[in-house]
Write a protein that holds these residues in place. Structure first.
Motif, mmCIF file in Angstrom:
data_model
loop_
_atom_site.group_PDB
_atom_site.id
_atom_site.type_symbol
_atom_site.label_atom_id
_atom_site.label_comp_id
_atom_site.label_asym_id
_atom_site.label_seq_id
_atom_site.Cartn_x
_atom_site.Cartn_y
_atom_site.Cartn_z
ATOM 1 N N LEU A 438 9.081 -14.899 -45.852
ATOM 2 C CA LEU A 438 9.349 -15.159 -44.442
ATOM 3 C C LEU A 438 8.105 -15.735 -43.783
ATOM 4 C CD1 LEU A 438 11.314 -11.929 -43.481
ATOM 5 C CD2 LEU A 438 12.226 -14.160 -44.145
ATOM 6 N N LEU A 439 8.205 -16.991 -43.382
ATOM 7 C CA LEU A 439 7.094 -17.671 -42.726
ATOM 8 C C LEU A 439 7.598 -18.307 -41.443
ATOM 9 C CD1 LEU A 439 5.429 -19.413 -45.776
ATOM 10 C CD2 LEU A 439 4.410 -17.618 -44.387
ATOM 11 N N ASP A 440 7.005 -17.903 -40.314
ATOM 12 C CA ASP A 440 7.416 -18.447 -39.020
ATOM 13 C C ASP A 440 8.935 -18.497 -38.955
ATOM 14 O OD1 ASP A 440 4.768 -18.764 -38.336
ATOM 15 O OD2 ASP A 440 4.666 -20.732 -39.250
ATOM 16 N N CYS A 441 9.522 -17.358 -39.278
ATOM 17 C CA CYS A 441 10.976 -17.261 -39.420
ATOM 18 C C CYS A 441 11.626 -17.052 -38.058
ATOM 19 C CB CYS A 441 11.277 -16.085 -40.344
ATOM 20 S SG CYS A 441 13.005 -15.645 -40.480
ATOM 21 N N GLU A 442 12.557 -17.901 -37.703
ATOM 22 C CA GLU A 442 13.250 -17.806 -36.425
ATOM 23 C C GLU A 442 14.663 -17.277 -36.641
ATOM 24 O OE1 GLU A 442 12.939 -20.642 -32.717
ATOM 25 O OE2 GLU A 442 14.482 -21.393 -34.073
ATOM 26 N N GLN A 443 14.995 -16.213 -35.947
ATOM 27 C CA GLN A 443 16.298 -15.581 -36.085
ATOM 28 C C GLN A 443 17.063 -15.675 -34.771
ATOM 29 O OE1 GLN A 443 16.277 -11.358 -36.800
ATOM 30 N NE2 GLN A 443 18.238 -11.401 -37.853
ATOM 31 N N GLN A 444 18.308 -16.090 -34.857
ATOM 32 C CA GLN A 444 19.156 -16.184 -33.667
ATOM 33 C C GLN A 444 19.818 -14.828 -33.399
ATOM 34 O OE1 GLN A 444 22.958 -18.185 -33.981
ATOM 35 N NE2 GLN A 444 22.671 -19.172 -31.994
ATOM 36 N N ILE A 445 19.652 -14.339 -32.178
ATOM 37 C CA ILE A 445 20.275 -13.093 -31.746
ATOM 38 C C ILE A 445 21.203 -13.422 -30.581
ATOM 39 C CG2 ILE A 445 19.920 -10.749 -30.925
ATOM 40 C CD1 ILE A 445 18.733 -11.262 -33.651
ATOM 41 N N THR A 446 22.470 -13.085 -30.718
ATOM 42 C CA THR A 446 23.437 -13.319 -29.657
ATOM 43 C C THR A 446 24.219 -12.036 -29.397
ATOM 44 O OG1 THR A 446 25.100 -14.079 -31.248
ATOM 45 C CG2 THR A 446 23.705 -15.764 -30.220
ATOM 46 N N GLY A 447 24.902 -12.018 -28.269
ATOM 47 C CA GLY A 447 25.720 -10.860 -27.962
ATOM 48 C C GLY A 447 26.162 -10.854 -26.519
ATOM 49 N N THR A 448 26.802 -9.779 -26.126
ATOM 50 C CA THR A 448 27.248 -9.596 -24.754
ATOM 51 C C THR A 448 26.659 -8.298 -24.209
ATOM 52 O OG1 THR A 448 29.254 -8.456 -25.484
ATOM 53 C CG2 THR A 448 29.418 -10.831 -25.122
ATOM 54 N N VAL A 449 26.662 -8.207 -22.884
ATOM 55 C CA VAL A 449 26.242 -6.980 -22.209
ATOM 56 C C VAL A 449 27.407 -6.532 -21.336
ATOM 57 C CG1 VAL A 449 24.569 -5.915 -20.665
ATOM 58 C CG2 VAL A 449 23.847 -7.737 -22.221
ATOM 59 N N ARG A 450 27.826 -5.272 -21.497
ATOM 60 C CA ARG A 450 29.003 -4.760 -20.804
ATOM 61 C C ARG A 450 28.722 -3.409 -20.162
ATOM 62 N NH1 ARG A 450 33.981 -7.130 -22.588
ATOM 63 N NH2 ARG A 450 33.668 -8.642 -24.281
ATOM 64 N N LEU A 486 19.065 -15.474 -27.963
ATOM 65 C CA LEU A 486 17.623 -15.425 -28.125
ATOM 66 C C LEU A 486 17.248 -15.906 -29.522
ATOM 67 C CD1 LEU A 486 16.914 -11.845 -26.736
ATOM 68 C CD2 LEU A 486 16.271 -13.967 -25.593
ATOM 69 N N PHE A 487 16.047 -16.421 -29.640
ATOM 70 C CA PHE A 487 15.502 -16.765 -30.951
ATOM 71 C C PHE A 487 14.173 -16.035 -31.086
ATOM 72 C CE2 PHE A 487 18.359 -20.189 -29.943
ATOM 73 C CZ PHE A 487 19.012 -20.427 -31.150
ATOM 74 N N LEU A 488 14.071 -15.170 -32.081
ATOM 75 C CA LEU A 488 12.864 -14.370 -32.230
ATOM 76 C C LEU A 488 12.260 -14.514 -33.625
ATOM 77 C CD1 LEU A 488 13.942 -11.772 -33.996
ATOM 78 C CD2 LEU A 488 14.726 -10.983 -31.784
ATOM 79 N N ASP A 489 11.039 -14.054 -33.738
ATOM 80 C CA ASP A 489 10.297 -14.117 -34.994
ATOM 81 C C ASP A 489 10.783 -13.001 -35.910
ATOM 82 O OD1 ASP A 489 8.496 -14.263 -37.038
ATOM 83 O OD2 ASP A 489 6.703 -14.097 -35.800
ATOM 84 N N CYS A 490 11.518 -13.376 -36.964
ATOM 85 C CA CYS A 490 12.126 -12.352 -37.805
ATOM 86 C C CYS A 490 11.197 -11.824 -38.885
ATOM 87 C CB CYS A 490 13.410 -12.882 -38.447
ATOM 88 S SG CYS A 490 13.140 -14.264 -39.560
ATOM 89 N N LYS A 491 9.983 -12.339 -38.948
ATOM 90 C CA LYS A 491 9.037 -11.776 -39.911
ATOM 91 C C LYS A 491 8.251 -10.633 -39.300
ATOM 92 C CE LYS A 491 5.087 -14.829 -39.080
ATOM 93 N NZ LYS A 491 5.531 -15.136 -37.723
ATOM 94 N N GLU A 492 8.508 -10.342 -38.034
ATOM 95 C CA GLU A 492 7.872 -9.228 -37.342
ATOM 96 C C GLU A 492 8.935 -8.293 -36.788
ATOM 97 O OE1 GLU A 492 4.733 -8.792 -37.398
ATOM 98 O OE2 GLU A 492 4.004 -10.759 -38.032
ATOM 99 N N GLY A 493 8.552 -7.056 -36.561
ATOM 100 C CA GLY A 493 9.450 -6.130 -35.893
ATOM 101 C C GLY A 493 9.475 -6.402 -34.397
ATOM 102 N N ASN A 494 10.645 -6.338 -33.790
ATOM 103 C CA ASN A 494 10.799 -6.607 -32.357
ATOM 104 C C ASN A 494 11.789 -5.630 -31.742
ATOM 105 O OD1 ASN A 494 9.322 -9.307 -31.747
ATOM 106 N ND2 ASN A 494 10.490 -9.772 -33.594
ATOM 107 N N ASP A 514 15.691 -11.337 -43.133
ATOM 108 C CA ASP A 514 15.764 -12.615 -43.825
ATOM 109 C C ASP A 514 16.110 -13.759 -42.890
ATOM 110 O OD1 ASP A 514 18.388 -12.090 -43.230
ATOM 111 O OD2 ASP A 514 19.073 -11.984 -45.300
ATOM 112 N N GLY A 515 16.230 -13.478 -41.598
ATOM 113 C CA GLY A 515 16.461 -14.534 -40.617
ATOM 114 C C GLY A 515 17.905 -14.889 -40.357
ATOM 115 N N LYS A 516 18.840 -14.194 -40.991
ATOM 116 C CA LYS A 516 20.242 -14.498 -40.751
ATOM 117 C C LYS A 516 20.613 -14.142 -39.317
ATOM 118 C CE LYS A 516 21.682 -13.723 -45.544
ATOM 119 N NZ LYS A 516 22.514 -12.909 -46.463
#
Length: 655
Positions: A438-450, A486-494, A514-516
């Protein structure tokens, strides 16, 4: 006559993680205005923020419990008051070690790190790791001084095997050539000397090829024509068409080695061109020198950039990695140092660039396991500021590991090492990469807030990404459909943290992955409660139940802290009046239980009066067993714990 109502508006902002709250808030002005419009001009309004203010009042009186410290610590933590959070968490784990739980060690460590207390943070985090077994944060734990955790996290991704063409001498510097390899060896010299990876190597290495053509199938043969000399040739790189070969050679003039002013035979990069099946037109590159070394060529995928190692002027250490443009007319640009993110005061050498723009190189300047280790960094668009990662074991070892290459289609590759279990001085090893680095790995996070109760989509909720140092990385708000991206760094904990006015803050921790793409839907609890007369203050303050021992009416020691919270609220709001309702379980005679509950109610208000609350502001009533909260009525077989739930007190807001 119009009856005068005193409506008390309580806005309790709890920042929850689990079922504990942490951040205080103020009455929202719009809410005040609505209440004023609805109510009589004589209504009394209160801005009630119980979390920090009330708990500090309780602590100042000497009443303390693990639960109180947890909630107070969380109040500071979620408000980014890390200094006070650290103080509170320290008190918690010092005074109530068995009750603290791993979550509070984790938060305490984070606050210490934010305050720059790295060594203490490391010690606390070590305790957190010891207390957990399957928590992702324990698996990815690291701090600035513990690079071994990073290496550990990157290890185990390769299946390493032997290279069938190794000999009892030295083999290293594999490079892809056509469908096979070219590598360097001293097998024909009889020289057993180790460690070819120095600027001053004088033993005579030659270039060999395997599986590159019909001549070299299933055996290693020397590269033909004028490539090899009686001096030193090693580390090569070829174009995809196999017609151009860059390689390293000793500085040679008229067939003889040339030494510099201090007696060193420098290294240079040469270029050979194949015409009519024959290697010829061998030229040294224009940025070579007799006073410094230039070696270990590697080509970018588009073959427009040549990477190499050198100790030329401008180097930061013993050797640095440089790049130079390869122009269409065959000329070259000026060499450029890749900078201090990659190069250190020590050795950076043996570059290799993949089709995915990952630069692999060897270094003993970046934290490693020993000697030269292999590292990787993303260099897309010639950006050399990305994270540099140690590729981990088993490719890296306590010895020197170098000349790493990989085919990103097959995930197969080779590297060299002088580890003691090898066959010769230096040996080549083959490998299969089973899990990408994992190098400069960008992970897409999506969802809703209810809304948790109504399932209503919440528009305008704030969604933040907080790193493990409690720093806000980025934020967004939910759109008209209650969605976020959101797009976050998946090689780090967030941490992904969601907040909205009138709701309890919610948070989810994401370990390195793994960035999925990942979907996280949040369901927020409401934290704004408008209370009229008859509502239970205990619920608004999130009090633990005021319990009594069986057949007793004195307040238990473990309940005094909870009553003190009510007292603190009444101290802050002098017009607040409370009715204490007490209840018993069903055991014993009904009439006796009614008497006992009244005594418990009176005991509670007497305690409050003894602490300075006016008797005119508190009343009491006992209900006996008439309002059980579970099935444990007369004749029902229940446990002591189930019966205990009915032995309780409530604090009802009065006119």
């Amino acid at each position: 006559m119009i009856k005068k109502l005193h409506v008390l508006t309580l806005v309790v902002a709890f920042a929850f993680l689990g079922d504990v709250f942490g951040q205080d808030s103020v009455v929202v002005k719009a809410k005040e205005n609505r209440l004023i419009a609805k109510a009589n001009e004589n209504y009394e309004q209160y801005s009630f923020s119980p979390a920090i203010d009330i708990y500090e009042r309780v602590l100042s009186k000497g009443y303390v419990s693990a639960d109180l410290l947890k909630k107070l610590g969380n109040s500071y933590y979620f408000n980014a008051d890390y200094k006070d959070a650290a103080t509170t968490y320290k008190r918690l784990i010092t005074s109530y070690e068995s009750d603290a739980g791993p979550e509070y060690y984790f938060r305490y460590a984070q606050t210490l790190k934010t305050l720059g207390e790295y060594e203490e943070s490391r010690e606390v985090m070590s305790t957190f790791v010891d207390l957990t077994s399957n928590d992702n944060r324990a698996e990815v734990y690291k701090d600035e001084k513990d690079f071994l955790e990073d290496i550990k996290n990157n290890s185990g991704r390769y299946d390493v095997g032997p290279f069938e063409y190794n000999s009892s001498y030295s083999e290293f510097a594999p490079s892809f050539y056509k469908k096979g390899l070219i590598f360097s060896s001293n097998r024909d010299t009889g020289n057993f000397a180790k460690n070819r990876h120095t600027w001053t190597a004088t033993d005579f290495l030659d270039l060999y090829k395997v599986n590159a053509d019909s001549v070299s199938e299933n055996k290693a043969v020397k590269v033909e024509d004028d490539i090899n000399t009686r001096l030193h040739e090693s580390t090569s790189a070829s174009t995809k068409d196999g017609k151009t070969l860059y390689f390293t050679r000793n500085n040679i003039v008229e067939g003889k080695a040339k030494r510099d002013t201090v007696g060193v035979i420098r290294l240079k990069i040469y270029k050979a061109t194949k015409a009519n099946g024959v290697w010829g037109d061998i030229q040294e590159l224009p940025f070579n020198s007799d006073t410094y070394s230039v070696a270990h060529p590697a080509l970018s995928t588009d073959e427009k950039t040549l990477y190499f190692a050198s100790d030329m002027k401008g180097s930061l250490g013993e050797s640095d990695i440089f790049m130079v443009d390869v122009n269409e007319d065959g000329s070259y640009g000026e060499p450029v140092n890749l900078g201090s993110n990659i190069n250190t005061e020590a050795r950076e050498t043996f570059p290799f660039v993949t089709s995915e723009d990952i630069l692999y190189f060897s270094s003993d300047g970046h934290p490693g396991l020993g000697g030269l280790d292999i590292f990787a960094t993303k260099i897309e668009n010639r950006n050399f500021d990305g994270s540099v990662a140690n590729v981990g074991e088993p490719v890296n070892s306590m010895m020197d590991d170098f000349t790493f290459i990989i085919d990103e289609d097959s995930r197969k590759g080779y590297f060299a090492s002088n580890r003691p279990e090898g066959k010769g001085g230096d040996d080549i090893y083959s490998f299969l990469e089973t899990t990408p680095l994992l190098l400069d790995c960008e992970q897409q996070i999506t969802g809703t807030v209810r809304d948790k109760i109504s399932n209503e989509l919440l528009v305008g909720a704030t969604v933040k990404v907080i790193n493990e140092e409690n720093e806000e990385i980025l934020s967004t708000i939910t759109n008209s459909e209650g969605k976020y991206e959101l797009f976050l760094d998946c090689k780090e904990g967030n941490f992904v943290r969601v907040s909205m006015q009138g709701y309890i803050t919610s948070e989810e921790y994401l370990a390195r992955s793994d960035g999925k793409p990942k979907i996280i839907d949040f369901y927020l609890d409401r934290d704004t409660v408008t209370a009229g007369f008859g509502d239970d203050l205990a619920k608004l303050l999130q009090l633990s139940t005021i319990y009594f021992d069986f057949d007793k009416y004195n307040i238990r020691k473990d309940s005094e802290v909870e009553v003190e919270k009510v007292i603190a609220a009444m101290d802050k709001y002098p017009s607040l009046r409370i009715k204490v309702n007490s209840h018993t379980d069903s055991r014993g005679k009904d009439a006796y239980n009614l008497w006992l509950s009244q005594k418990r109610a009176e005991s509670t208000i007497n305690y409050m009066i003894s602490k300075g609350i006016s008797s005119e502001r508190v009343t009491s009533e006992g209900f006996g067993e008439t309002k059980l909260i579970n099935q444990c009525a007369n004749g029902v077989n229940c446990s002591d714990t189930e019966h205990e739930l009915n032995r309780r007190s409530e604090f009802i807001i009065m006119e």
